[in-house]
Design a protein around this motif. Structure first.
Motif, PDB file in Angstrom:
ATOM      1  N   VAL A  31       0.871  -1.211   0.009  1.00 57.06           N
ATOM      2  CA  VAL A  31       0.015   0.085   0.088  1.00 57.06           C
ATOM      3  C   VAL A  31       0.788   1.214   0.088  1.00 57.06           C
ATOM      4  O   VAL A  31       1.745   1.397   0.894  1.00 57.06           O
ATOM      5  CB  VAL A  31      -1.072  -0.013   1.327  1.00 57.06           C
ATOM      6  CG1 VAL A  31      -1.716   1.201   1.011  1.00 57.06           C
ATOM      7  CG2 VAL A  31      -1.885  -1.262   1.227  1.00 57.06           C
ATOM      8  N   THR A  53     -12.514  -5.136  -1.581  1.00 55.00           N
ATOM      9  CA  THR A  53     -11.777  -3.846  -1.778  1.00 55.00           C
ATOM     10  C   THR A  53     -12.429  -3.449  -3.243  1.00 55.00           C
ATOM     11  O   THR A  53     -12.600  -2.079  -3.420  1.00 55.00           O
ATOM     12  CB  THR A  53     -10.145  -4.109  -2.010  1.00 55.00           C
ATOM     13  OG1 THR A  53      -9.914  -4.708  -0.823  1.00 55.00           O
ATOM     14  CG2 THR A  53      -9.524  -3.126  -2.635  1.00 55.00           C
ATOM     15  N   ALA A  59      -9.744  -0.465   1.221  1.00 47.54           N
ATOM     16  CA  ALA A  59      -8.637  -1.655   1.279  1.00 47.54           C
ATOM     17  C   ALA A  59      -9.164  -2.564   2.498  1.00 47.54           C
ATOM     18  O   ALA A  59      -9.305  -2.330   3.462  1.00 47.54           O
ATOM     19  CB  ALA A  59      -7.355  -1.014   1.807  1.00 47.54           C
ATOM     20  N   LEU A  80      -8.255   3.232   4.210  1.00 54.14           N
ATOM     21  CA  LEU A  80      -7.596   3.476   3.319  1.00 54.14           C
ATOM     22  C   LEU A  80      -8.413   3.386   1.880  1.00 54.14           C
ATOM     23  O   LEU A  80      -9.141   2.402   1.638  1.00 54.14           O
ATOM     24  CB  LEU A  80      -6.631   2.479   3.002  1.00 54.14           C
ATOM     25  CG  LEU A  80      -5.494   2.218   4.008  1.00 54.14           C
ATOM     26  CD1 LEU A  80      -4.550   1.177   3.964  1.00 54.14           C
ATOM     27  CD2 LEU A  80      -4.511   3.752   3.983  1.00 54.14           C
ATOM     28  N   LYS A  81      -8.826   4.510   1.316  1.00 55.19           N
ATOM     29  CA  LYS A  81      -9.753   4.610  -0.035  1.00 55.19           C
ATOM     30  C   LYS A  81      -8.771   4.414  -1.061  1.00 55.19           C
ATOM     31  O   LYS A  81      -7.713   4.961  -1.211  1.00 55.19           O
ATOM     32  CB  LYS A  81     -10.098   5.947  -0.087  1.00 55.19           C
ATOM     33  CG  LYS A  81     -11.085   6.510  -1.151  1.00 55.19           C
ATOM     34  CD  LYS A  81     -11.803   7.713  -1.067  1.00 55.19           C
ATOM     35  CE  LYS A  81     -12.720   7.766  -2.125  1.00 55.19           C
ATOM     36  NZ  LYS A  81     -12.909   7.416  -3.345  1.00 55.19           N
ATOM     37  N   VAL A  82      -8.987   3.314  -1.839  1.00 59.17           N
ATOM     38  CA  VAL A  82      -8.099   3.009  -3.060  1.00 59.17           C
ATOM     39  C   VAL A  82      -8.381   3.879  -4.105  1.00 59.17           C
ATOM     40  O   VAL A  82      -9.502   3.980  -4.339  1.00 59.17           O
ATOM     41  CB  VAL A  82      -8.410   1.457  -3.409  1.00 59.17           C
ATOM     42  CG1 VAL A  82      -7.583   1.026  -4.446  1.00 59.17           C
ATOM     43  CG2 VAL A  82      -8.182   0.484  -2.141  1.00 59.17           C
ATOM     44  N   GLU A  83      -7.439   4.273  -4.679  1.00 60.95           N
ATOM     45  CA  GLU A  83      -7.326   5.151  -5.867  1.00 60.95           C
ATOM     46  C   GLU A  83      -7.148   4.318  -7.272  1.00 60.95           C
ATOM     47  O   GLU A  83      -7.685   4.493  -8.110  1.00 60.95           O
ATOM     48  CB  GLU A  83      -6.481   6.307  -5.751  1.00 60.95           C
ATOM     49  CG  GLU A  83      -6.822   7.224  -4.545  1.00 60.95           C
ATOM     50  CD  GLU A  83      -5.642   8.268  -4.207  1.00 60.95           C
ATOM     51  OE1 GLU A  83      -4.623   8.230  -4.976  1.00 60.95           O
ATOM     52  OE2 GLU A  83      -5.870   8.984  -3.349  1.00 60.95           O
ATOM     53  N   LEU A  96      -1.328  -1.124  -4.145  1.00 60.75           N
ATOM     54  CA  LEU A  96      -2.759  -0.438  -3.842  1.00 60.75           C
ATOM     55  C   LEU A  96      -2.215   1.140  -3.568  1.00 60.75           C
ATOM     56  O   LEU A  96      -1.566   1.315  -2.924  1.00 60.75           O
ATOM     57  CB  LEU A  96      -3.441  -0.761  -2.863  1.00 60.75           C
ATOM     58  CG  LEU A  96      -4.557  -2.127  -3.143  1.00 60.75           C
ATOM     59  CD1 LEU A  96      -3.441  -3.088  -3.300  1.00 60.75           C
ATOM     60  CD2 LEU A  96      -5.300  -2.084  -1.805  1.00 60.75           C
ATOM     61  N   CYS A  98      -3.352   4.503  -2.390  1.00 58.48           N
ATOM     62  CA  CYS A  98      -4.462   4.766  -1.602  1.00 58.48           C
ATOM     63  C   CYS A  98      -4.392   6.284  -1.013  1.00 58.48           C
ATOM     64  O   CYS A  98      -3.399   6.865  -0.726  1.00 58.48           O
ATOM     65  CB  CYS A  98      -4.729   3.777  -0.183  1.00 58.48           C
ATOM     66  SG  CYS A  98      -4.949   2.228  -0.835  1.00 58.48           S
ATOM     67  N   SER A  99      -5.675   6.769  -0.535  1.00 63.32           N
ATOM     68  CA  SER A  99      -5.687   7.838   0.275  1.00 63.32           C
ATOM     69  C   SER A  99      -5.857   7.511   1.711  1.00 63.32           C
ATOM     70  O   SER A  99      -7.000   7.256   1.996  1.00 63.32           O
ATOM     71  CB  SER A  99      -6.789   8.778  -0.179  1.00 63.32           C
ATOM     72  OG  SER A  99      -6.891   9.943   0.569  1.00 63.32           O
ATOM     73  N   THR A 104      -1.752   5.061   9.209  1.00 57.39           N
ATOM     74  CA  THR A 104      -1.753   3.798   8.659  1.00 57.39           C
ATOM     75  C   THR A 104      -1.386   2.594   9.917  1.00 57.39           C
ATOM     76  O   THR A 104      -1.999   1.594   9.866  1.00 57.39           O
ATOM     77  CB  THR A 104      -1.224   3.562   7.357  1.00 57.39           C
ATOM     78  OG1 THR A 104      -1.513   4.295   6.442  1.00 57.39           O
ATOM     79  CG2 THR A 104      -1.239   2.156   6.785  1.00 57.39           C
TER      80      THR A 104
END
Length: 127
Positions: A31, A53, A59, A80-83, A96, A98-99, A104
């Motif tokens: 990540v 996901t 995530a 964790l927002k997956v971009e 991944l 992520c934002s 984390t």
């Protein structure tokens, strides 16, 4: 399990997503932070985590210690927002992008990689 040369060629050169899970049914997932591009954590995904996901945009991983699906941040709120999801050449590892909604690492650090090895000592990195 034996795979044919054709399967290998399709996996390495084709356009179809054909994840290659290991003997325990897992893929490695690295990540990274979408803004800083720093490595935030490394975890494992099984079919269920990968599907969750992709379906939710958050995530999800397979917890080896708890032997269950978990959404990163399910108790802390630091999801964790997956971009984006990058797939390696033989489709057995993912990156991944992520934002993060907060730190984390369970220690409160922005990244699980908050120390550097120097000789035999672990030296804290600045976050």
């Amino acid at each position: 399990m034996v795979h044919s040369k054709n399967d290998k060629l399709k996996r390495e050169s084709g356009s179809n997503f054909m994840p290659k899970f290991d003997e325990k049914g897992l893929l490695t997932a690295v990540v990274i932070d979408g803004k800083s591009r720093s490595v935030l954590m490394v975890a494992f995904m099984d079919k269920e985590a990968l599907a969750a996901t992709r379906a939710t945009g958050l995530a999800h991983f397979h917890s080896r210690s708890r032997n269950r699906l978990w959404c990163k941040g399910e108790s802390s709120g630091n999801v964790l927002k997956v971009e984006a999801i990058a797939v390696d050449c033989d489709q057995d590892a993912l990156v991944l992008t992520c934002s993060p909604a907060g730190p984390t690492c369970h220690t409160g650090s922005n990244s699980c990689f908050y120390r550097q090895l120097e000789g035999q000592d672990l030296i804290p990195l600045s976050n």
